[in-house]
Each structure stands twice: as structure tokens, then as C-alpha cells.
Design a protein around this motif. Structure first.
Motif, PDB file in Angstrom:
ATOM      1  N   ALA A  98      64.540 102.297  25.262  1.00 28.94           N
ATOM      2  CA  ALA A  98      63.945 100.853  25.503  1.00 28.94           C
ATOM      3  C   ALA A  98      64.429  99.796  26.560  1.00 28.94           C
ATOM      4  N   ASP A 132      63.887 101.523  29.827  1.00 30.86           N
ATOM      5  CA  ASP A 132      62.506 101.669  30.018  1.00 30.86           C
ATOM      6  C   ASP A 132      62.179 102.880  30.069  1.00 30.86           C
ATOM      7  N   ARG A 155      58.266 105.625  27.987  1.00 33.50           N
ATOM      8  CA  ARG A 155      57.154 106.047  28.461  1.00 33.50           C
ATOM      9  C   ARG A 155      57.312 107.553  28.433  1.00 33.50           C
TER      10      ARG A 155
END
Length: 125
Positions: free
Chosen positions: A19, A22, A25
Motif C-alpha cells: 500500500a 501503491d 493494483r
């Protein structure tokens, strides 16, 4: 580090690590399964040309031992992330698999031990 090491703590740390960068995804089941396969292959590569005797002593080799530990950690990290994404309780899944294998492959009777000397089949544990 004073934090107790258990699966949930490690999964949380891995999730926080991803996280903060990032990377969530990219952590799809497909990508994590592929990454797990790649890391497992890197572990296999260390053992590829070793004799059975050399492979049994690999952790005594100061050049190979850290590589083995790193690849094991990579495999476990991707496995834990994969399980987290899919909601699999990895310890419960392992316990259930062991129970199925115990039923599927019962301990042979003493006189049947000769028949099982070849080991489990390719689809065994």
C-alpha cells in the motif's frame, strides 16, 4: 523487532508495504500466482545441478544458504499475499489438506510396507 511473528502479522506487514508503494493494483490473483511461480522457480534453480547429497547440505554452504533463505521468503511472501487477496486462511487450508492426505494415504499395515516402498503417486502430497 518485538512484534510476534504469525501469519496475520506478516500478511498485514506485506499489505502495508504494498500500500505504501501503491502496488495493490498489481496484486491480483493472476499476478500473484505468476510471481509465486517465478519465485518457486528461482528456488529450484539453486538446486538444479546439485547432487542429492549436495542439496541435503545446501544450508551449510555460506554462498547458497542466504540465497535459499531469500527465495523461501519470496515464495512465502507471495503465497501469503495470494491467500490474503483470495480470502484463504492458509493455515486452515493446510490443516484440511493434511487431514485429506491422512485419509487418502493411511499408514500401511506392517506387512504392506513393502508395497508402498515406491512412495506416493505424482498426485500425492
Amino acid at each position: 523487532m518485538t512484534e510476534r511473528l504469525d501469519v496475520a502479522v506478516l500478511q498485514r506487514r506485506l499489505a502495508e508495504f504494498a500500500a505504501a508503494r501503491d502496488w495493490e493494483r498489481y496484486h491480483t490473483p493472476k499476478n500473484l500466482a505468476a510471481a509465486l511461480s517465478v519465485e518457486a522457480s528461482e528456488l529450484v534453480e539453486i538446486f538444479q545441478w546439485l547432487t542429492p547429497e549436495e542439496s541435503a547440505r545446501v544450508m551449510a554452504d555460506p554462498d547458497r544458504a542466504p540465497r535459499v533463505a531469500d527465495e523461501v521468503a519470496d515464495v512465502l511472501a507471495y503465497l501469503l499475499q495470494f491467500c490474503e487477496v483470495l480470502g484463504i486462511d492458509v493455515l486452515a487450508a493446510l490443516a484440511a489438506k493434511i487431514e485429506r492426505n491422512e485419509r487418502r494415504f493411511p499408514v500401511p499395515a506392517p506387512d504392506a510396507a513393502q508395497d508402498s516402498a515406491s512412495g506416493p503417486s505424482a498426485d500425492g502430497p
